[in-house]
Design a protein around this motif. Structure first.
Motif, PDB file in Angstrom:
ATOM      1  N   ASP A 142       0.825  -1.202   0.000  1.00 30.72           N
ATOM      2  CA  ASP A 142       0.000   0.000   0.000  1.00 30.72           C
ATOM      3  C   ASP A 142       0.862   1.256   0.000  1.00 30.72           C
ATOM      4  O   ASP A 142       0.573   2.232  -0.711  1.00 30.72           O
ATOM      5  N   LEU A 145       2.274   1.709  -3.521  1.00 30.51           N
ATOM      6  CA  LEU A 145       1.298   2.188  -4.501  1.00 30.51           C
ATOM      7  C   LEU A 145       0.757   3.574  -4.155  1.00 30.51           C
ATOM      8  O   LEU A 145       0.048   4.172  -4.964  1.00 30.51           O
ATOM      9  N   PRO A 149       1.135   5.030  -9.752  1.00 29.32           N
ATOM     10  CA  PRO A 149      -0.106   4.356 -10.142  1.00 29.32           C
ATOM     11  C   PRO A 149       0.005   2.845 -10.256  1.00 29.32           C
ATOM     12  O   PRO A 149      -0.958   2.127  -9.974  1.00 29.32           O
ATOM     13  N   PHE A 150       1.159   2.355 -10.701  1.00 33.97           N
ATOM     14  CA  PHE A 150       1.324   0.924 -10.949  1.00 33.97           C
ATOM     15  C   PHE A 150       2.592   0.417 -10.261  1.00 33.97           C
ATOM     16  O   PHE A 150       3.385   1.191  -9.748  1.00 33.97           O
ATOM     17  N   LEU A 156       1.074   0.335 -16.684  1.00 30.33           N
ATOM     18  CA  LEU A 156       0.928  -1.091 -16.409  1.00 30.33           C
ATOM     19  C   LEU A 156       2.111  -1.851 -16.999  1.00 30.33           C
ATOM     20  O   LEU A 156       2.509  -1.616 -18.137  1.00 30.33           O
ATOM     21  N   ASP A 160       2.556  -5.986 -12.569  1.00 32.67           N
ATOM     22  CA  ASP A 160       1.212  -5.893 -12.000  1.00 32.67           C
ATOM     23  C   ASP A 160       0.458  -7.214 -12.078  1.00 32.67           C
ATOM     24  O   ASP A 160      -0.481  -7.440 -11.308  1.00 32.67           O
ATOM     25  N   HIS A 182      -4.696   2.397  -1.289  1.00 37.51           N
ATOM     26  CA  HIS A 182      -3.922   2.501  -2.530  1.00 37.51           C
ATOM     27  C   HIS A 182      -3.916   1.166  -3.290  1.00 37.51           C
ATOM     28  O   HIS A 182      -4.001   1.158  -4.524  1.00 37.51           O
ATOM     29  N   ARG A 185      -7.439   0.991  -4.819  1.00 35.80           N
ATOM     30  CA  ARG A 185      -7.556   1.829  -6.020  1.00 35.80           C
ATOM     31  C   ARG A 185      -6.893   1.165  -7.217  1.00 35.80           C
ATOM     32  O   ARG A 185      -7.478   1.080  -8.298  1.00 35.80           O
ATOM     33  N   TRP A 186      -5.693   0.663  -6.999  1.00 38.56           N
ATOM     34  CA  TRP A 186      -4.949   0.002  -8.077  1.00 38.56           C
ATOM     35  C   TRP A 186      -5.671  -1.245  -8.559  1.00 38.56           C
ATOM     36  O   TRP A 186      -5.828  -1.475  -9.758  1.00 38.56           O
ATOM     37  N   TYR A 187      -6.151  -2.058  -7.617  1.00 40.93           N
ATOM     38  CA  TYR A 187      -6.804  -3.313  -7.977  1.00 40.93           C
ATOM     39  C   TYR A 187      -8.132  -3.054  -8.698  1.00 40.93           C
ATOM     40  O   TYR A 187      -8.469  -3.769  -9.653  1.00 40.93           O
TER      41      TYR A 187
END
Length: 205
Positions: A142, A145, A149-150, A156, A160, A182, A185-187
């Protein structure tokens, strides 16, 4: 055609399928492992002496080990998922290795107990120990991230893919978990991608 051997209930098979779908590759997936058998046959063992899944066949070329297959497919396609910048590529590979050697090992026991073990045989102490090892790693994820962003920067990459499959497995366990905004959000961004269908939207088994 590309062939992927392995049951979709395997986290390692899910990595390869997710990768192939992100790359928009045509492929055939063949169930193998556990109740499907296949992996102990002489023909399979000649291609993968470990007797595990996944196994990828690209024409005459056979490759096993899920993260190696992900790297191969991304590089083969010349995809942006395989960073051309050496330092970014090494960063992506680091997180792929971390998933396999650290995060997967920490969370594996809880998964086996919750999903693969009958309720009356479940070892609650093993689950607790697994949670105690895994939650600090998600704290680390967390924090990472929160900075980008990735996993390996602003876009990406192959990094990832295995992390997403690991999150899918941990999120699917019937137990409470802390908020990791975080990671969430990413997932959520990966779940919104059409390529995640048939992989990250499936229940654990």
């Amino acid at each position: 055609m590309l062939r992927i051997w392995g049951r979709i209930s395997s986290i390692n098979v899910r990595k390869v399928v997710l990768c192939a779908q992100l790359l928009e590759l045509e492929f055939e997936r063949i169930d193998a492992g556990m109740s499907h058998g296949v992996v102990n046959t002489p023909d399979y063992l000649a291609k993968n002496p470990n007797g595990l899944v996944p196994l990828m066949e690209d024409g005459e070329f056979c490759l096993w080990e899920s993260n190696a297959i992900v790297r191969y497919l991304c590089a083969r396609e010349g995809s942006t998922l395989y960073p051309q910048n050496l330092q970014q590529r090494a960063d992506a590979e680091r997180w792929m290795d971390w998933q396999q050697t650290t995060l997967n090992r920490a969370g594996g026991a809880a998964f086996v107990q919750w999903i693969r073990t009958p309720d009356d045989q479940r070892d609650r102490q093993a689950i607790g120990a697994s949670v105690a090892k895994t939650e600090p790693l998600f704290d680390q994820l967390d924090r990472h991230l929160s900075l980008q962003p990735f996993m390996a920067g602003d876009t990406l990459t192959m990094a990832d893919i295995p992390i997403a499959c690991e999150v899918h497995r941990w999120w699917g366990l019937p137990q409470p978990r802390p908020a990791w905004p975080h990671v969430e959000r990413w997932y959520a961004g990966l779940l919104a991608m059409p390529a995640s269908r048939g992989v990250l939207d499936l229940p654990l088994a």
